[in-house]
Write a protein that holds these residues in place. Structure first.
Motif, PDB file in Angstrom:
ATOM      1  N   HIS A 121       0.824  -1.208   0.000  1.00 53.10           N
ATOM      2  CA  HIS A 121       0.000   0.000   0.000  1.00 53.10           C
ATOM      3  C   HIS A 121       0.859   1.260   0.000  1.00 53.10           C
ATOM      4  O   HIS A 121       0.523   2.254  -0.627  1.00 53.10           O
ATOM      5  CB  HIS A 121      -0.916  -0.031   1.226  1.00 53.10           C
ATOM      6  N   ASP A 122       1.997   1.212   0.696  1.00 50.76           N
ATOM      7  CA  ASP A 122       2.895   2.364   0.780  1.00 50.76           C
ATOM      8  C   ASP A 122       3.922   2.302  -0.352  1.00 50.76           C
ATOM      9  O   ASP A 122       5.128   2.140  -0.126  1.00 50.76           O
ATOM     10  CB  ASP A 122       3.595   2.402   2.138  1.00 50.76           C
ATOM     11  N   VAL A 123       3.457   2.471  -1.559  1.00 52.21           N
ATOM     12  CA  VAL A 123       4.337   2.378  -2.722  1.00 52.21           C
ATOM     13  C   VAL A 123       5.484   3.372  -2.606  1.00 52.21           C
ATOM     14  O   VAL A 123       6.631   3.075  -2.958  1.00 52.21           O
ATOM     15  CB  VAL A 123       3.549   2.632  -4.023  1.00 52.21           C
ATOM     16  N   HIS A 124       5.196   4.570  -2.110  1.00 51.46           N
ATOM     17  CA  HIS A 124       6.213   5.627  -2.020  1.00 51.46           C
ATOM     18  C   HIS A 124       7.323   5.284  -1.039  1.00 51.46           C
ATOM     19  O   HIS A 124       8.427   5.844  -1.131  1.00 51.46           O
ATOM     20  CB  HIS A 124       5.556   6.953  -1.641  1.00 51.46           C
ATOM     21  N   LEU A 125       7.049   4.383  -0.103  1.00 53.11           N
ATOM     22  CA  LEU A 125       8.060   3.943   0.861  1.00 53.11           C
ATOM     23  C   LEU A 125       8.685   2.617   0.449  1.00 53.11           C
ATOM     24  O   LEU A 125       9.881   2.392   0.670  1.00 53.11           O
ATOM     25  CB  LEU A 125       7.431   3.810   2.256  1.00 53.11           C
ATOM     26  N   ASP A 126       7.886   1.740  -0.139  1.00 57.69           N
ATOM     27  CA  ASP A 126       8.380   0.411  -0.520  1.00 57.69           C
ATOM     28  C   ASP A 126       9.282   0.463  -1.750  1.00 57.69           C
ATOM     29  O   ASP A 126      10.319  -0.212  -1.796  1.00 57.69           O
ATOM     30  CB  ASP A 126       7.203  -0.531  -0.810  1.00 57.69           C
ATOM     31  N   ARG A 127       8.880   1.214  -2.757  1.00 57.95           N
ATOM     32  CA  ARG A 127       9.613   1.267  -4.023  1.00 57.95           C
ATOM     33  C   ARG A 127       9.668   2.714  -4.531  1.00 57.95           C
ATOM     34  O   ARG A 127       9.078   3.055  -5.561  1.00 57.95           O
ATOM     35  CB  ARG A 127       8.944   0.358  -5.070  1.00 57.95           C
ATOM     36  N   PRO A 128      10.377   3.587  -3.809  1.00 59.05           N
ATOM     37  CA  PRO A 128      10.371   5.017  -4.186  1.00 59.05           C
ATOM     38  C   PRO A 128      10.945   5.288  -5.566  1.00 59.05           C
ATOM     39  O   PRO A 128      10.453   6.161  -6.280  1.00 59.05           O
ATOM     40  CB  PRO A 128      11.206   5.675  -3.084  1.00 59.05           C
ATOM     41  N   GLU A 129      11.998   4.559  -5.953  1.00 58.85           N
ATOM     42  CA  GLU A 129      12.595   4.820  -7.262  1.00 58.85           C
ATOM     43  C   GLU A 129      11.641   4.449  -8.388  1.00 58.85           C
ATOM     44  O   GLU A 129      11.486   5.191  -9.363  1.00 58.85           O
ATOM     45  CB  GLU A 129      13.904   4.051  -7.422  1.00 58.85           C
ATOM     46  N   GLN A 130      10.965   3.292  -8.229  1.00 55.92           N
ATOM     47  CA  GLN A 130      10.019   2.880  -9.259  1.00 55.92           C
ATOM     48  C   GLN A 130       8.826   3.832  -9.325  1.00 55.92           C
ATOM     49  O   GLN A 130       8.297   4.100 -10.410  1.00 55.92           O
ATOM     50  CB  GLN A 130       9.556   1.444  -8.999  1.00 55.92           C
ATOM     51  N   LEU A 131       8.411   4.335  -8.167  1.00 56.00           N
ATOM     52  CA  LEU A 131       7.322   5.313  -8.171  1.00 56.00           C
ATOM     53  C   LEU A 131       7.752   6.568  -8.905  1.00 56.00           C
ATOM     54  O   LEU A 131       7.009   7.098  -9.747  1.00 56.00           O
ATOM     55  CB  LEU A 131       6.902   5.655  -6.746  1.00 56.00           C
ATOM     56  N   TYR A 132       8.951   7.055  -8.599  1.00 58.21           N
ATOM     57  CA  TYR A 132       9.437   8.251  -9.300  1.00 58.21           C
ATOM     58  C   TYR A 132       9.469   8.023 -10.806  1.00 58.21           C
ATOM     59  O   TYR A 132       9.041   8.892 -11.580  1.00 58.21           O
ATOM     60  CB  TYR A 132      10.828   8.636  -8.801  1.00 58.21           C
ATOM     61  N   GLU A 133       9.967   6.873 -11.229  1.00 55.24           N
ATOM     62  CA  GLU A 133      10.048   6.598 -12.664  1.00 55.24           C
ATOM     63  C   GLU A 133       8.667   6.618 -13.310  1.00 55.24           C
ATOM     64  O   GLU A 133       8.506   7.132 -14.429  1.00 55.24           O
ATOM     65  CB  GLU A 133      10.729   5.250 -12.885  1.00 55.24           C
ATOM     66  N   ALA A 134       7.672   6.075 -12.616  1.00 51.78           N
ATOM     67  CA  ALA A 134       6.312   6.087 -13.160  1.00 51.78           C
ATOM     68  C   ALA A 134       5.779   7.510 -13.268  1.00 51.78           C
ATOM     69  O   ALA A 134       5.173   7.893 -14.284  1.00 51.78           O
ATOM     70  CB  ALA A 134       5.395   5.236 -12.289  1.00 51.78           C
ATOM     71  N   ILE A 135       6.022   8.305 -12.222  1.00 51.61           N
ATOM     72  CA  ILE A 135       5.533   9.685 -12.220  1.00 51.61           C
ATOM     73  C   ILE A 135       6.266  10.510 -13.267  1.00 51.61           C
ATOM     74  O   ILE A 135       5.646  11.257 -14.051  1.00 51.61           O
ATOM     75  CB  ILE A 135       5.685  10.308 -10.822  1.00 51.61           C
ATOM     76  N   ALA A 136       7.595  10.401 -13.303  1.00 52.19           N
ATOM     77  CA  ALA A 136       8.377  11.202 -14.244  1.00 52.19           C
ATOM     78  C   ALA A 136       8.024  10.855 -15.691  1.00 52.19           C
ATOM     79  O   ALA A 136       7.881  11.749 -16.538  1.00 52.19           O
ATOM     80  CB  ALA A 136       9.868  10.991 -13.996  1.00 52.19           C
ATOM     81  N   GLY A 137       7.871   9.556 -15.979  1.00 47.65           N
ATOM     82  CA  GLY A 137       7.502   9.168 -17.333  1.00 47.65           C
ATOM     83  C   GLY A 137       6.149   9.707 -17.728  1.00 47.65           C
ATOM     84  O   GLY A 137       5.948  10.174 -18.861  1.00 47.65           O
ATOM     85  N   TYR A 138       5.222   9.673 -16.786  1.00 48.77           N
ATOM     86  CA  TYR A 138       3.870  10.172 -17.057  1.00 48.77           C
ATOM     87  C   TYR A 138       3.896  11.683 -17.309  1.00 48.77           C
ATOM     88  O   TYR A 138       3.291  12.173 -18.278  1.00 48.77           O
ATOM     89  CB  TYR A 138       2.971   9.837 -15.880  1.00 48.77           C
ATOM     90  N   LEU A 139       4.596  12.438 -16.454  1.00 52.28           N
ATOM     91  CA  LEU A 139       4.654  13.889 -16.620  1.00 52.28           C
ATOM     92  C   LEU A 139       5.370  14.248 -17.915  1.00 52.28           C
ATOM     93  O   LEU A 139       4.989  15.226 -18.591  1.00 52.28           O
ATOM     94  CB  LEU A 139       5.339  14.529 -15.421  1.00 52.28           C
ATOM     95  N   ASN A 140       6.408  13.514 -18.267  1.00 48.66           N
ATOM     96  CA  ASN A 140       7.099  13.771 -19.541  1.00 48.66           C
ATOM     97  C   ASN A 140       6.144  13.565 -20.724  1.00 48.66           C
ATOM     98  O   ASN A 140       6.154  14.347 -21.690  1.00 48.66           O
ATOM     99  CB  ASN A 140       8.307  12.856 -19.678  1.00 48.66           C
ATOM    100  N   ASP A 141       5.319  12.520 -20.644  1.00 49.08           N
ATOM    101  CA  ASP A 141       4.346  12.278 -21.711  1.00 49.08           C
ATOM    102  C   ASP A 141       3.346  13.427 -21.810  1.00 49.08           C
ATOM    103  O   ASP A 141       2.990  13.853 -22.914  1.00 49.08           O
ATOM    104  CB  ASP A 141       3.597  10.961 -21.461  1.00 49.08           C
ATOM    105  N   LEU A 142       2.893  13.906 -20.660  1.00 46.76           N
ATOM    106  CA  LEU A 142       1.945  15.017 -20.678  1.00 46.76           C
ATOM    107  C   LEU A 142       2.585  16.273 -21.283  1.00 46.76           C
ATOM    108  O   LEU A 142       1.949  16.980 -22.072  1.00 46.76           O
ATOM    109  CB  LEU A 142       1.454  15.330 -19.255  1.00 46.76           C
ATOM    110  N   ASN A 143       3.836  16.535 -20.901  1.00 48.23           N
ATOM    111  CA  ASN A 143       4.518  17.722 -21.436  1.00 48.23           C
ATOM    112  C   ASN A 143       4.731  17.605 -22.943  1.00 48.23           C
ATOM    113  O   ASN A 143       4.748  18.620 -23.651  1.00 48.23           O
ATOM    114  CB  ASN A 143       5.859  17.911 -20.737  1.00 48.23           C
ATOM    115  N   ALA A 144       4.900  16.360 -23.411  1.00 51.63           N
ATOM    116  CA  ALA A 144       5.123  16.146 -24.845  1.00 51.63           C
ATOM    117  C   ALA A 144       3.810  16.032 -25.623  1.00 51.63           C
ATOM    118  O   ALA A 144       3.826  15.865 -26.847  1.00 51.63           O
ATOM    119  CB  ALA A 144       5.956  14.884 -25.052  1.00 51.63           C
ATOM    120  N   GLY A 145       2.693  16.067 -24.892  1.00 54.51           N
ATOM    121  CA  GLY A 145       1.398  15.975 -25.549  1.00 54.51           C
ATOM    122  C   GLY A 145       1.008  14.583 -25.954  1.00 54.51           C
ATOM    123  O   GLY A 145       0.142  14.401 -26.816  1.00 54.51           O
ATOM    124  N   ARG A 146       1.634  13.573 -25.316  1.00 54.05           N
ATOM    125  CA  ARG A 146       1.314  12.191 -25.656  1.00 54.05           C
ATOM    126  C   ARG A 146       0.292  11.626 -24.664  1.00 54.05           C
ATOM    127  O   ARG A 146       0.256  12.001 -23.514  1.00 54.05           O
ATOM    128  CB  ARG A 146       2.571  11.308 -25.634  1.00 54.05           C
TER     129      ARG A 146
END
Length: 238
Positions: free
Chosen positions: A213-238
């Motif tokens: 349940h605590d993804v941000h504590l259990d797997r912080p790097e993987q969470l960051y990668e998911a968030i960063a990839g998503y925000l990059n897609d939004l910025n690129a209009g994808r």
């Protein structure tokens, strides 16, 4: 530590991190029940390094905010989130919320769509009507001081009788659903969430392996990668 004072006198502690250049995006982080803003200590510097302004706060009844406020309803939590966005000039903001904080973020996006640019929900959704939830929380917090435990239970009391599918269906901003592979979301909740939004709303779903349940504590790097990839897609209009 700066504070925002809510109309009912509740003090909301927050921290505001600015990148060295003009921010690409502004992000507000909302922690879950019985947590505090320190839970984002791994994610904040990563988002700053990407050029985002990042604000994290302690929800009422948590952390350095007023610990025993008179009002801990869902509406009060939503009003605090809205007040921070407006007072700090964060709009249009990306809301990132885990568990109960994600639920608050969802309700903010539904109630004040003009303030929200995008929404990232971590182990959070609209399902509720769980009569056993208050007793489960009380049991989980058995070692807490009775008064503090009672406040935490009160924070989730409405979820014993209410759900918020109507509010979820009203959200129109791009949304990322992050689920822990070993988390606590209902087995059909993510798929039901996807089905209840319009196809052109851009709602995506990712599952983080080996996370509870605590993804941000259990797997912080993987969470960051998911968030960063998503925000990059939004910025690129994808």
């Amino acid at each position: 530590m700066p504070h925002l004072t809510a109309p009912d006198g509740t003090k909301i502690a927050y921290e505001d991190h600015l990148p060295p250049r003009a921010p690409d995006r502004t992000i507000l982080l909302l922690h879950g029940l019985a947590g505090d803003r320190a839970e984002w200590s791994d994610l904040i510097p990563r988002l700053l390094a990407d050029g985002h302004r990042v604000v994290a706060y302690d929800a009422r009844a948590h952390g350095a905010s007023t610990r025993r406020p008179a009002d801990v309803t869902r509406a009060a939590h939503v009003a605090d989130g809205v007040a921070l966005v407006e007072e700090l000039g964060l709009a249009p903001v990306t809301l990132v919320g885990q568990s109960l904080g994600g639920h608050t973020a969802l309700l903010v996006a539904a109630a004040q769509p003009h303030l929200v640019r995008s929404l990232i929900l971590i182990e959070a959704g609209p399902a509720g009507r769980n009569p056993e939830l208050p007793s489960l929380i009380a049991s989980w917090l058995a070692d807490w001081h009775p008064a503090d435990r009672a406040v935490m239970v009160a924070c989730v009391a409405e979820l014993a009788t209410d759900d918020h599918w109507r509010e979820w269906s009203a959200v129109r901003c791009p949304t990322l659903l992050v689920e822990g592979a070993n988390g606590t979301m209902g087995p059909t909740e993510p798929s039901d969430m996807l089905a209840r939004r319009r196809p052109d709303d851009d709602v995506r779903h990712v599952v983080v392996p080996d996370a509870g349940h605590d993804v941000h504590l259990d797997r912080p790097e993987q969470l960051y990668e998911a968030i960063a990839g998503y925000l990059n897609d939004l910025n690129a209009g994808r």
